[in-house]
Motif scaffolding. Structure first.
Motif, PDB file in Angstrom:
ATOM      1  N   ASP A 195      40.832  16.842  31.428  1.00 37.46           N
ATOM      2  CA  ASP A 195      42.084  16.363  30.838  1.00 37.46           C
ATOM      3  C   ASP A 195      42.716  17.397  29.914  1.00 37.46           C
ATOM      4  N   SER A 196      42.149  18.592  29.886  1.00 42.40           N
ATOM      5  CA  SER A 196      42.686  19.683  29.071  1.00 42.40           C
ATOM      6  C   SER A 196      43.429  20.681  29.954  1.00 42.40           C
ATOM      7  N   PHE A 197      44.685  20.925  29.632  1.00 48.26           N
ATOM      8  CA  PHE A 197      45.474  21.906  30.378  1.00 48.26           C
ATOM      9  C   PHE A 197      44.833  23.281  30.306  1.00 48.26           C
ATOM     10  N   TRP A 198      44.377  23.672  29.140  1.00 49.75           N
ATOM     11  CA  TRP A 198      43.819  25.008  28.956  1.00 49.75           C
ATOM     12  C   TRP A 198      42.500  25.166  29.711  1.00 49.75           C
ATOM     13  N   THR A 199      41.686  24.130  29.732  1.00 45.16           N
ATOM     14  CA  THR A 199      40.437  24.192  30.500  1.00 45.16           C
ATOM     15  C   THR A 199      40.735  24.380  31.983  1.00 45.16           C
ATOM     16  N   ALA A 200      41.728  23.645  32.490  1.00 38.67           N
ATOM     17  CA  ALA A 200      42.088  23.744  33.898  1.00 38.67           C
ATOM     18  C   ALA A 200      42.579  25.136  34.255  1.00 38.67           C
ATOM     19  N   GLN A 201      43.461  25.685  33.442  1.00 38.80           N
ATOM     20  CA  GLN A 201      44.029  26.988  33.777  1.00 38.80           C
ATOM     21  C   GLN A 201      43.035  28.112  33.544  1.00 38.80           C
ATOM     22  N   ALA A 202      42.146  27.952  32.572  1.00 38.72           N
ATOM     23  CA  ALA A 202      41.090  28.949  32.389  1.00 38.72           C
ATOM     24  C   ALA A 202      40.142  28.932  33.581  1.00 38.72           C
ATOM     25  N   GLY A 203      39.850  27.734  34.097  1.00 38.46           N
ATOM     26  CA  GLY A 203      39.009  27.631  35.285  1.00 38.46           C
ATOM     27  C   GLY A 203      39.670  28.260  36.494  1.00 38.46           C
ATOM     28  N   ASN A 204      40.981  28.083  36.621  1.00 43.16           N
ATOM     29  CA  ASN A 204      41.727  28.709  37.707  1.00 43.16           C
ATOM     30  C   ASN A 204      41.639  30.230  37.623  1.00 43.16           C
ATOM     31  N   ALA A 205      41.885  30.781  36.428  1.00 42.96           N
ATOM     32  CA  ALA A 205      41.844  32.234  36.249  1.00 42.96           C
ATOM     33  C   ALA A 205      40.439  32.772  36.492  1.00 42.96           C
ATOM     34  N   ARG A 206      39.429  32.033  36.070  1.00 36.00           N
ATOM     35  CA  ARG A 206      38.047  32.477  36.275  1.00 36.00           C
ATOM     36  C   ARG A 206      37.698  32.510  37.763  1.00 36.00           C
ATOM     37  N   TYR A 207      38.154  31.516  38.502  1.00 38.53           N
ATOM     38  CA  TYR A 207      37.896  31.488  39.945  1.00 38.53           C
ATOM     39  C   TYR A 207      38.585  32.672  40.627  1.00 38.53           C
ATOM     40  N   VAL A 208      39.815  32.970  40.239  1.00 43.25           N
ATOM     41  CA  VAL A 208      40.532  34.120  40.807  1.00 43.25           C
ATOM     42  C   VAL A 208      39.762  35.406  40.551  1.00 43.25           C
ATOM     43  N   TRP A 209      39.327  35.570  39.319  1.00 48.11           N
ATOM     44  CA  TRP A 209      38.616  36.795  38.950  1.00 48.11           C
ATOM     45  C   TRP A 209      37.325  36.949  39.737  1.00 48.11           C
ATOM     46  N   GLU A 210      36.596  35.853  39.910  1.00 43.29           N
ATOM     47  CA  GLU A 210      35.311  35.895  40.605  1.00 43.29           C
ATOM     48  C   GLU A 210      35.469  36.176  42.097  1.00 43.29           C
ATOM     49  N   THR A 211      36.557  35.715  42.702  1.00 40.35           N
ATOM     50  CA  THR A 211      36.699  35.817  44.159  1.00 40.35           C
ATOM     51  C   THR A 211      37.591  36.965  44.606  1.00 40.35           C
ATOM     52  N   TRP A 212      38.533  37.392  43.778  1.00 43.13           N
ATOM     53  CA  TRP A 212      39.502  38.408  44.210  1.00 43.13           C
ATOM     54  C   TRP A 212      38.817  39.744  44.482  1.00 43.13           C
ATOM     55  N   PHE A 213      37.873  40.111  43.620  1.00 44.18           N
ATOM     56  CA  PHE A 213      37.252  41.432  43.729  1.00 44.18           C
ATOM     57  C   PHE A 213      35.910  41.414  44.474  1.00 44.18           C
ATOM     58  N   SER A 214      35.311  40.234  44.627  1.00 48.14           N
ATOM     59  CA  SER A 214      33.938  40.191  45.120  1.00 48.14           C
ATOM     60  C   SER A 214      33.822  39.856  46.598  1.00 48.14           C
ATOM     61  N   THR A 215      34.928  39.647  47.292  1.00 43.26           N
ATOM     62  CA  THR A 215      34.872  39.288  48.703  1.00 43.26           C
ATOM     63  C   THR A 215      35.813  40.178  49.505  1.00 43.26           C
ATOM     64  N   THR A 216      35.714  40.042  50.824  1.00 46.15           N
ATOM     65  CA  THR A 216      36.618  40.783  51.720  1.00 46.15           C
ATOM     66  C   THR A 216      37.887  39.996  51.996  1.00 46.15           C
ATOM     67  N   ARG A 217      38.108  38.916  51.252  1.00 47.09           N
ATOM     68  CA  ARG A 217      39.233  38.019  51.521  1.00 47.09           C
ATOM     69  C   ARG A 217      40.580  38.727  51.406  1.00 47.09           C
ATOM     70  N   VAL A 218      40.742  39.572  50.386  1.00 47.49           N
ATOM     71  CA  VAL A 218      42.041  40.207  50.149  1.00 47.49           C
ATOM     72  C   VAL A 218      42.425  41.163  51.281  1.00 47.49           C
ATOM     73  N   PRO A 219      41.582  42.135  51.668  1.00 44.70           N
ATOM     74  CA  PRO A 219      41.989  42.997  52.794  1.00 44.70           C
ATOM     75  C   PRO A 219      42.182  42.233  54.097  1.00 44.70           C
ATOM     76  N   ILE A 220      41.404  41.173  54.307  1.00 45.11           N
ATOM     77  CA  ILE A 220      41.578  40.368  55.512  1.00 45.11           C
ATOM     78  C   ILE A 220      42.955  39.716  55.523  1.00 45.11           C
ATOM     79  N   TRP A 221      43.305  39.077  54.416  1.00 45.14           N
ATOM     80  CA  TRP A 221      44.607  38.416  54.331  1.00 45.14           C
ATOM     81  C   TRP A 221      45.743  39.427  54.428  1.00 45.14           C
ATOM     82  N   LEU A 222      45.566  40.602  53.806  1.00 44.98           N
ATOM     83  CA  LEU A 222      46.616  41.620  53.880  1.00 44.98           C
ATOM     84  C   LEU A 222      46.856  42.044  55.329  1.00 44.98           C
ATOM     85  N   ALA A 223      45.788  42.208  56.081  1.00 46.59           N
ATOM     86  CA  ALA A 223      45.937  42.609  57.487  1.00 46.59           C
ATOM     87  C   ALA A 223      46.659  41.531  58.283  1.00 46.59           C
ATOM     88  N   LEU A 224      46.280  40.273  58.099  1.00 46.18           N
ATOM     89  CA  LEU A 224      46.914  39.189  58.844  1.00 46.18           C
ATOM     90  C   LEU A 224      48.387  39.035  58.459  1.00 46.18           C
TER      91      LEU A 224
END
Length: 407
Positions: A195-224
């Motif tokens: 029920d906290s806006f800041w908790t929700a958005q901090a969780g969103n940013a943390r998920y982005v940080w954890e997944t953006w650099f640690s997977t092959t998702r970004v180059p795959i999506w860029l190619a498609l």
């Protein structure tokens, strides 16, 4: 700034392209609401099964997977590439270089995307569009054959490579990697349910940080995404949507072959998905591997069928009056895309109405369509008084280095 570098006027716009963009945006929003805003991709299997097990929900889920999932992303990406082709031809007609303006446009779009991604929603596509949009510059003067080959590589070879990496790549399907992704999604769901806006958005940013650099998702999506852009660039170069009468036979073939072959490949992919859910491993079954990899081609073909069918219907006066209703939404696509995120966060996140993880598929789709209907009305009302949507106005003003006339 010289007169040769100017934003597109309302007289230069192609009504069909605007209406198609509005149509694509509707499908993208339904997909985002179904899979992400409503929490479907974050829920544990038992909760997901409970929401989707009644017969009406099973039907809704099947219809969504067959007709909506990924198809409208292909259509939206195609239109971005076609828009780049239109801007390129207009710059050449004025004797101006398209490169500086395009780089500024993509730079501003990247900033929009970064703020949207980190500050609002982890599913942002704008930052990837901006990065792939820069790559488009390398193809502006290339031959049709070059564009076709690179599009084929991106959309035809990439799905096989992606699936192969998932199945046989170093650590790609290791239990530790899967457990880590499951844990990240559970943490994100918990944060968004807070029920906290800041908790929700901090969780969103943390998920982005954890997944953006640690997977092959970004180059795959860029190619498609680049592959979709290149198809749009090729179509724009040959005036597929600007000279429909000349291309009517091609559009008819696209519609029928796209529906037939695309539907067949998509059905095969859905069947493979069901087999895999029951424990069949594509790493050990060549037929299953082939079906799953070819599903991406099915997405492209069905998206092409939607494009061709919409375009042919638009040539009929009665249908044109109906479909043109979507044009203002397409003209304000960036504003409406960002608005969809804000409204969805208010509806689904815990600090809002808290609907995340609580609604069955049919209700998520109904809410998305209702919100989009409201955007249609709002876009019509706004453009009666203003030249651009608010986000489009800011994008143009930052691109051209001066405030654009809004009213």
């Amino acid at each position: 700034m010289s007169h040769s570098s100017q934003p597109v006027s309302s007289r230069e716009r192609v009504a069909l392209v605007d209406a198609l963009r509005g149509f694509a945006l509707c499908g993208v929003f339904v997909s985002n609401a179904f899979l992400w805003f409503g929490g479907r991709n974050l829920l544990p299997p038992e909760q997901l099964q409970a929401l989707g097990s009644p017969l009406p929900e099973l039907v809704t889920g099947a219809l969504f997977l067959f007709f909506v999932a990924h198809k409208f992303l292909n259509l939206f990406g195609f239109l971005f590439g076609l828009g780049f082709s239109l801007q390129l031809s207009r710059a050449e007609a004025r004797g101006a270089s398209h490169v500086p303006v395009h780089l500024r446009r993509m730079g501003v779009l990247l900033c929009f995307g970064a703020v949207h991604l980190l500050g609002l929603w982890m599913g942002d596509i704008l930052h990837l569009y901006a990065l792939a949009g820069v790559l488009l510059l390398f193809f502006a003067g290339r031959s049709d054959r070059t564009l076709g080959c690179w599009a084929g590589l991106s959309l035809g070879v990439m799905p096989f490579l992606v699936l192969a990496l998932q199945l046989w790549g170093p650590g790609a399907e290791a239990e530790v990697a899967k457990a880590h992704e499951t844990a990240l999604r559970a943490e994100l769901l918990a944060a968004l349910s807070s029920d906290s806006f800041w908790t929700a958005q901090a969780g969103n940013a943390r998920y982005v940080w954890e997944t953006w650099f640690s997977t092959t998702r970004v180059p795959i999506w860029l190619a498609l995404i680049l592959g979709r852009f290149l198809l749009g660039l090729l179509a724009g170069r040959h005036r597929l949507l600007q000279d429909v009468e000349r291309h009517r036979p091609l559009l008819r073939r696209m519609a029928w072959w796209g529906l037939g072959l695309g539907g067949l490949l998509n059905a095969g992919g859905l069947l493979a998905f069901q087999w895999r859910a029951q424990g069949l491993d594509p790493a050990n079954h060549a037929g299953l591997f082939l079906l799953m990899a070819l599903q991406e081609l099915g997405y492209v073909l069905l998206g092409a069928a939607y494009l061709a069918g919409f375009t042919l219907l638009f040539q009929r006066e009665r249908w044109r009056r109906v479909l043109t209703v979507l044009a203002p939404v397409g003209r304000m696509a960036l504003t409406n895309y960002l608005m969809q995120t804000v409204l969805s966060l208010c509806l689904y996140n815990g600090w809002g109405l808290g609907l995340i993880g609580r609604l069955p598929p049919s209700q998520c789709v109904a809410i998305a369509l209702g919100v989009f209907g409201g955007q249609v009305l709002l876009s019509h009302a706004w453009l009666k008084h203003f030249r651009f949507g608010p986000a489009e106005w800011l994008w143009r003003s930052l691109t051209y280095g001066r405030l654009q006339p809004l009213r």
